[in-house]
Design a protein around this motif. Structure first.
Motif, PDB file in Angstrom:
ATOM      1  N   LYS A 448       0.829  -1.208   0.000  1.00 39.42           N
ATOM      2  CA  LYS A 448       0.000   0.000   0.000  1.00 39.42           C
ATOM      3  C   LYS A 448       0.864   1.258   0.000  1.00 39.42           C
ATOM      4  N   MET A 449       1.987   1.203   0.708  1.00 45.88           N
ATOM      5  CA  MET A 449       2.858   2.372   0.785  1.00 45.88           C
ATOM      6  C   MET A 449       3.488   2.708  -0.561  1.00 45.88           C
ATOM      7  N   THR A 450       3.642   1.708  -1.425  1.00 43.69           N
ATOM      8  CA  THR A 450       4.239   1.960  -2.734  1.00 43.69           C
ATOM      9  C   THR A 450       3.200   2.229  -3.811  1.00 43.69           C
ATOM     10  N   THR A 451       1.917   2.026  -3.482  1.00 42.10           N
ATOM     11  CA  THR A 451       0.860   2.278  -4.463  1.00 42.10           C
ATOM     12  C   THR A 451      -0.036   3.412  -3.974  1.00 42.10           C
ATOM     13  N   ASP A 452      -1.065   3.089  -3.206  1.00 41.32           N
ATOM     14  CA  ASP A 452      -1.959   4.102  -2.659  1.00 41.32           C
ATOM     15  C   ASP A 452      -1.896   4.030  -1.144  1.00 41.32           C
ATOM     16  N   ALA A 453      -1.086   4.894  -0.559  1.00 43.15           N
ATOM     17  CA  ALA A 453      -0.823   4.816   0.874  1.00 43.15           C
ATOM     18  C   ALA A 453      -1.851   5.558   1.712  1.00 43.15           C
ATOM     19  N   THR A 454      -2.723   6.323   1.091  1.00 40.61           N
ATOM     20  CA  THR A 454      -3.605   7.211   1.856  1.00 40.61           C
ATOM     21  C   THR A 454      -4.454   6.455   2.873  1.00 40.61           C
ATOM     22  N   GLY A 455      -5.142   5.411   2.407  1.00 39.74           N
ATOM     23  CA  GLY A 455      -6.026   4.675   3.304  1.00 39.74           C
ATOM     24  C   GLY A 455      -5.279   4.030   4.450  1.00 39.74           C
ATOM     25  N   ALA A 456      -4.142   3.381   4.154  1.00 30.02           N
ATOM     26  CA  ALA A 456      -3.368   2.722   5.200  1.00 30.02           C
ATOM     27  C   ALA A 456      -2.819   3.732   6.197  1.00 30.02           C
ATOM     28  N   VAL A 457      -2.355   4.868   5.708  1.00 28.84           N
ATOM     29  CA  VAL A 457      -1.791   5.899   6.589  1.00 28.84           C
ATOM     30  C   VAL A 457      -2.865   6.461   7.517  1.00 28.84           C
ATOM     31  N   ILE A 458      -4.044   6.736   6.958  1.00 29.86           N
ATOM     32  CA  ILE A 458      -5.136   7.272   7.783  1.00 29.86           C
ATOM     33  C   ILE A 458      -5.543   6.265   8.850  1.00 29.86           C
ATOM     34  N   GLY A 459      -5.660   4.989   8.462  1.00 30.18           N
ATOM     35  CA  GLY A 459      -6.000   3.955   9.435  1.00 30.18           C
ATOM     36  C   GLY A 459      -4.973   3.855  10.543  1.00 30.18           C
ATOM     37  N   LEU A 460      -3.677   3.830  10.174  1.00 31.44           N
ATOM     38  CA  LEU A 460      -2.622   3.777  11.175  1.00 31.44           C
ATOM     39  C   LEU A 460      -2.640   5.002  12.072  1.00 31.44           C
TER      40      LEU A 460
END
Length: 505
Positions: A448-460
């Motif tokens: 996710k960090m190398t593609t679309d990190a937005t969702g993972a970052v917001i969740g974290l």
């Protein structure tokens, strides 16, 4: 031998007749206010199955798994089923020894201490909330689509927010009114949905001549650990939530036996449904050119290709009901988790209050259901549609659920050592499941960090901020540490002797 048995019977009869209160038993449970011992095994199974939403997953997800894993899709799904069975055995180590609405939060707290327990609880709450939001929106959109089919016109844009609000009110009302009506509704929905899915899968198999050759991986395709982990990561989202039945422990009959059994029944039954549904999808794709290559209803198109026209509306209805039941189940688990956190002093008291009439955390149910509905409603107001919300909820769910699963796997052998019951037989499922889940989580987050990190970052970010607030609260009030990880315990009214009589003045 006969004399010994007669002595035992006499002792039991004497204990029943005398009803002498046992010293040392509290008069109330730490989780008092709930309707203790009021639901049975089927209610727990209904909660766990509905939280997984098997019908919705089978009808929507196999195409995504196939696009990622290729011919290894069925193998990846089978591997995931094995991992989840190991995880269920791991959670059962705790579930056989304690019952708490805190679920994995309580288990991790008991195994690894309050700090990691709070992190696990925060992660689990994030997962519950993300899936509750996603499935509420999914059920609402399918319902709006059915309205459009019935009227023959495109529904106005205001219909979707109205349906979301109505479903949220329905979910909140059912949770407030008690577990039994909630779980029975979920049970009926999921039995009907799963039966329909199995019937549709058989229709596809018959139409393709029971072609199972496509399930065997194509050895000419490039194979890598990364591909397997990607497939497992997608398949995991189909199982998250199965552990939510543990949150009903204090309210279930014989919880130390009921909960572990219900967990294992759930993962095995759901795993079989997934394998059958995915096999039908893969077999149909191989036999019918173009079917399932794009879109969201691959199985529907396969059934229509087999000669059953008009299957799409039926499947839309099944998905809508399955997602609605999933939103109800995950919101129920979220309410119970917040109830435990409130009783321990980590959340405001309002989440720990119960309705005297219904025996449920009614104030928390209202607040949390409103919050679950508010997120998509605000999203729609800001963006003008519900498109894109899953790009945030799905990564948040993976981070939350799988993070909590990894922590409970780590906590299990530590807990067994603490209580002097460590054996390799009991610890091995935790070690294997934790290693596999940890690898899948790291791979998924890295991808996710190398593609679309937005969702993972917001969740974290949400999980980190929430956990930090709770940890700061514990640091400022050290006395809270003694209350973390509370679970239901026998009380005087549970014993033959009953509650001791009040001393005479």
């Amino acid at each position: 031998m006969g004399t010994r048995e007669e002595g035992r019977v006499t002792a039991l009869e004497r204990a029943i007749a005398e009803r002498t209160p046992l010293p040392g038993l509290a008069t109330t449970s730490p989780l008092h206010g709930l309707r203790r011992r009021s639901v049975g095994s089927w209610d727990v199974v209904a909660q766990s199955v509905a939280a997984v939403a098997p019908a919705g997953v089978v009808l929507v997800s196999p195409a995504s798994l196939g696009q990622t894993a290729g011919s290894f899709a069925f193998l990846d799904l089978a591997v995931t089923v094995v991992i989840i069975v190991l995880l269920a055995a791991t959670i059962s180590v705790f579930a056989r020894r304690m019952a708490s609405t805190g679920s994995l939060y309580t288990f991790v707290s008991r195994g690894l201490g309050p700090t990691l327990g709070i992190i696990a609880g925060t992660a689990l709450a994030l997962g519950y909330a993300a899936i509750a939001i996603s499935t509420l929106v999914g059920a609402s959109r399918r319902t709006v689509g059915l309205i459009g089919r019935a009227t023959g016109d495109a529904p106005p844009t205001w219909i979707l927010p109205v349906v979301i609000a109505v479903f949220a009110i329905l979910i909140g009302s059912v949770i407030v009114c008690g577990l039994r009506p909630s779980t029975r509704i979920m049970l009926v929905i999921e039995i009907a949905a799963v039966a329909t899915i199995l019937a549709l899968s058989i229709v596809v198999f018959i139409s393709t001549g029971w072609n199972v050759g496509a399930l065997v991986p194509d050895v000419s395709e490039p194979f890598s650990v990364s591909t397997v982990l990607s497939g497992v990561g997608i398949a995991l989202i189909a199982f998250v939530g199965f552990e939510s039945g543990t949150a009903l422990g204090p309210e279930s009959k014989r919880p130390l036996a009921t909960i572990p059994r219900a967990l294992m029944w759930t993962v095995i039954a759901v795993g079989v449904v997934y394998l059958v549904g995915a096999a039908a999808q893969i077999s149909g794709d191989a036999a019918i050119e173009g079917s399932g290559a794009e879109g969201e209803l691959p199985l529907a198109r396969l059934v229509e290709s087999a000669g059953f026209a008009g299957a799409a509306p039926l499947i839309d209805l099944i998905i809508a009901l399955s997602f609605l039941a999933c939103s109800l189940a995950t919101t129920t688990a979220l309410v119970r988790l917040c109830f435990a956190l409130s009783r321990e002093g980590l959340l405001p008291d309002v989440f720990g209050r119960t309705s005297m009439r219904f025996g449920t955390p009614a104030p928390g149910a209202v607040i949390l259901t409103t919050g679950v509905a508010a997120v998509p409603l605000v999203w729609i107001v800001v963006s003008g549609s519900a498109d894109g919300i899953r790009s945030f909820t799905t990564p948040s769910a993976i981070v939350g659920y799988v993070g909590a699963y990894v922590l409970v796997c780590i906590a299990t052998p530590v807990f067994l050592v603490k209580i002097g019951e460590f054996t390799w037989r009991a610890a091995l499922p935790a070690i294997l499941a934790g290693t596999a889940l940890g690898a899948a989580l790291v791979h998924d987050v890295a991808t996710k960090m190398t593609t679309d990190a937005t969702g993972a970052v917001i969740g974290l970010a949400i999980a980190i901020v929430t956990a930090t607030i709770c940890l700061v609260r514990v640091r400022r009030r050290p006395e809270l540490r003694a209350h973390l990880g509370l679970y239901d315990s026998p009380v005087a009214s549970d014993s033959i002797g009953g509650v001791p009589a009040a001393p005479k003045k």
